[in-house]
Design an enzyme around this catalytic site. Structure first.
Site, PDB file in Angstrom:
ATOM      1  N   ALA A  28      -7.817 -13.220  35.647  1.00  0.00           N
ATOM      2  CA  ALA A  28      -8.789 -12.123  35.677  1.00  0.00           C
ATOM      3  C   ALA A  28      -8.186 -10.829  36.213  1.00  0.00           C
ATOM      4  O   ALA A  28      -8.765  -9.759  36.042  1.00  0.00           O
ATOM      5  CB  ALA A  28      -9.984 -12.524  36.530  1.00  0.00           C
ATOM      6  N   ARG A  79     -33.122 -23.730  47.158  1.00  0.00           N
ATOM      7  CA  ARG A  79     -34.499 -24.002  47.610  1.00  0.00           C
ATOM      8  C   ARG A  79     -34.518 -24.476  49.060  1.00  0.00           C
ATOM      9  O   ARG A  79     -35.378 -24.125  49.838  1.00  0.00           O
ATOM     10  CB  ARG A  79     -35.144 -25.044  46.703  1.00  0.00           C
ATOM     11  CG  ARG A  79     -36.189 -24.392  45.813  1.00  0.00           C
ATOM     12  CD  ARG A  79     -37.061 -25.416  45.184  1.00  0.00           C
ATOM     13  NE  ARG A  79     -36.242 -26.406  44.493  1.00  0.00           N
ATOM     14  CZ  ARG A  79     -36.404 -26.750  43.234  1.00  0.00           C
ATOM     15  NH1 ARG A  79     -37.340 -26.177  42.528  1.00  0.00           N
ATOM     16  NH2 ARG A  79     -35.651 -27.661  42.665  1.00  0.00           N
ATOM     17  N   ASP A 135     -34.899 -29.230  24.684  1.00  0.00           N
ATOM     18  CA  ASP A 135     -33.636 -28.657  25.163  1.00  0.00           C
ATOM     19  C   ASP A 135     -32.714 -28.346  23.976  1.00  0.00           C
ATOM     20  O   ASP A 135     -32.115 -27.264  23.906  1.00  0.00           O
ATOM     21  CB  ASP A 135     -32.966 -29.662  26.119  1.00  0.00           C
ATOM     22  CG  ASP A 135     -31.616 -29.201  26.609  1.00  0.00           C
ATOM     23  OD1 ASP A 135     -31.583 -28.291  27.453  1.00  0.00           O
ATOM     24  OD2 ASP A 135     -30.589 -29.722  26.122  1.00  0.00           O
ATOM     25  N   LYS A 194     -31.215 -24.635  22.507  1.00  0.00           N
ATOM     26  CA  LYS A 194     -29.799 -24.359  22.213  1.00  0.00           C
ATOM     27  C   LYS A 194     -29.610 -23.958  20.749  1.00  0.00           C
ATOM     28  O   LYS A 194     -28.833 -23.057  20.430  1.00  0.00           O
ATOM     29  CB  LYS A 194     -28.956 -25.586  22.566  1.00  0.00           C
ATOM     30  CG  LYS A 194     -28.957 -25.882  24.068  1.00  0.00           C
ATOM     31  CD  LYS A 194     -28.400 -27.271  24.350  1.00  0.00           C
ATOM     32  CE  LYS A 194     -28.360 -27.557  25.848  1.00  0.00           C
ATOM     33  NZ  LYS A 194     -28.139 -28.980  26.144  1.00  0.00           N
TER      34      LYS A 194
HETATM   35  N1  HSE Z   1     -29.965 -31.688  29.893  1.00  0.00           N
HETATM   36  C1  HSE Z   1     -28.922 -31.048  29.175  1.00  0.00           C
HETATM   37  C2  HSE Z   1     -28.210 -32.086  28.314  1.00  0.00           C
HETATM   38  C3  HSE Z   1     -27.978 -30.405  30.148  1.00  0.00           C
HETATM   39  O1  HSE Z   1     -28.358 -33.276  28.590  1.00  0.00           O
HETATM   40  O2  HSE Z   1     -27.516 -31.721  27.380  1.00  0.00           O
HETATM   41  C4  HSE Z   1     -26.968 -29.492  29.500  1.00  0.00           C
HETATM   42  O3  HSE Z   1     -27.569 -28.430  28.855  1.00  0.00           O
END
Ligand code: HSE
Length: 438
Positions: free
Chosen positions: A33, A45, A201, A205
């Site tokens: 870098a 938290r 999820d 993506k």
């Molecule tokens: N829960 C996600 C997976 C974590 O299992 O791919 C990574 O994005």
């Protein structure tokens, strides 16, 4: 030169991994870098909780806003997940003139358009390599490495937890719940694991991948989403007998009519490399018009693989800090005023092949009835298996692999097959992709 100060939100699996990688590889990173990088301020938290990383020298707080407002922090790394508080914190960081690195796919998929526009106005960077496929630098590969191509389609195993569950069920005959519990213990699963098993999820993506592949705004709400929770051992075994593996795929493809955007369990020919991507590993197959098919493989979840992508992004931001803000790599790969409004296709309009599993009475003419319904709807059969049930049961299971057809034709055919008196019990449909290069 003084080290660049980074503020970190979240010291859990990925946050802890990021601190560890930055500390362990400090010399190597600073050689790359041109300047050292240190985490100077971090929020968690509960700051007294035991951690996987050493926090000496890091100012700790339970109030993330303190980090976001720290004038010494140049780059804010958001690793708390979720899209409510995270959105607020990221927008505040941008308003405070900080560059943002995030691993948060839900945040980018749902609020990326708003966040990028705020960042553009403020002249700061927002980077999110870790949001897709963990440690695989897939965003950079598509956005930068393949920038000369017209991307035709991409297909990926982009949820490590789901792939881990399917692999363990297939190879070790383990049950769904115990594998999921292990994925949670290993830090792979989302805070709400239904995001993993119901495909949400992966849909987050895929939304991001489609935008950088095709130059369209982020449209999470238009992804057709189906998870792995209904996949049975039986289907895995029948598919295998016919030469296929079942994988949970995210697929996006440019067609004449629009863009396919879908996440669902999919049969893939076993000979295909991606059919052999097992455990928590992810892989994304990208077809560009110039390069042809390219495959990217690596760990899709876990502390250090994800930290690898986070730290790579921090280094990238540091490298371009001195470059002209108007000429940096655009957030969604295409210039913001050049995003296209190509429509996203409803799932009924996609063209695809199918695996069907039909449970029916073992009577004369059943097979003929089913095949004639398929033929009436223009659906061609590719291969077929018939399995008798145990002695005493006059039932059989018919497994059919079809050629490609339009999904709405298959819906009509399935409704008719379902209404046959001889068909009772399961009628399973799983989509099938050959992923051929042309
Ligand atoms: N829960 C996600 C997976 C974590 O299992 O791919 C990574 O994005």
């Amino acid at each position: 030169m003084e080290a660049l100060k980074v503020g970190l939100l979240g010291l859990g699996t990925v946050g802890g991994g990021t601190v560890n990688v930055l500390q362990r590889n400090a010399d190597e990173i600073s050689r790359r870098a041109g300047r050292g990088i240190i985490v100077s301020h971090a929020s968690a938290r509960d700051i007294n909780k035991p951690r996987i990383c050493q926090t000496d020298g890091i100012k700790l707080t339970e109030d993330p806003m303190e980090v976001v407002s720290d004038p010494e922090v140049s780059i804010l790394v958001e690793l708390i997940g979720g899209d409510t508080l995270a959105r607020e914190l990221v927008l505040k960081a941008i308003a405070n003139g900080k560059h943002v690195v995030t691993a948060n796919k839900a945040l980018i998929a749902k609020h990326g358009n708003e966040i990028f526009s705020a960042a553009q106005k403020k002249g700061v960077m927002v980077v999110f390599e870790a949001a897709v496929a963990g440690g695989i630098p897939i965003i950079k590969a598509i956005r930068e490495g393949l920038a000369g191509n017209k991307i035709e389609w991409l297909a990926g195993i982009i949820n490590g937890t789901g792939n881990f569950i399917l692999t363990e069920m297939r190879d070790k005959q383990r049950d769904f719940d115990s594998v999921l519990a292990e994925a949670q213990r290993l830090g792979y699963a989302e805070a709400d694991p239904t995001f993993d098993v119901e495909g949400i999820d992966a849909a987050h993506k895929l939304t991001i991948l489609a935008s950088i592949a095709f130059g369209i705004p982020l449209q999470f709400e238009k992804v057709y989403t189906e998870g792995i929770s209904k996949i049975t051992r039986e289907d895995v075994d029948f598919a295998s007998e016919l030469g296929y593996s079942i994988k949970h795929l995210g697929v996006t493809r440019r067609t004449e009519a629009g863009i396919e955007l879908r996440v669902h369990p999919t049969l893939i020919p076993k000979r295909h490399l991606i059919a052999n991507v097992d455990g928590v590993m992810n892989a994304v197959l990208v077809k560009g018009d110039a390069v042809g098919p390219t495959l990217y493989y690596g760990a899709g979840a876990g502390a250090e693989p994800t930290a690898s992508a986070v730290v790579g992004d921090i280094v990238d931001v540091l490298r371009v800090l001195t470059s002209d803000p108007e000429n940096r790599v655009p957030h969604l790969a295409f210039q913001p005023d050049s995003l296209s409004n190509t429509p996203i296709l409803p799932i009924e309009e996609i063209e695809i092949a199918y695996y069907l599993r039909i449970s029916a009475s073992d009577q004369t003419g059943v097979l003929a009835d089913i095949t004639s319904i398929l033929a009436d709807n223009g659906i061609n059969i590719d291969s077929m298996l018939q399995k008798e049930h145990s002695a005493g049961e006059d039932k059989s299971t018919i497994i059919i692999i079809t050629h490609t057809t339009i999904e709405k034709n298959m819906n009509v055919a399935l409704e008719k097959i379902h209404s046959l008196d001889v068909v009772d019990g399961d009628l399973v449909r799983i989509r099938l992709e050959h992923l051929d290069a042309d």
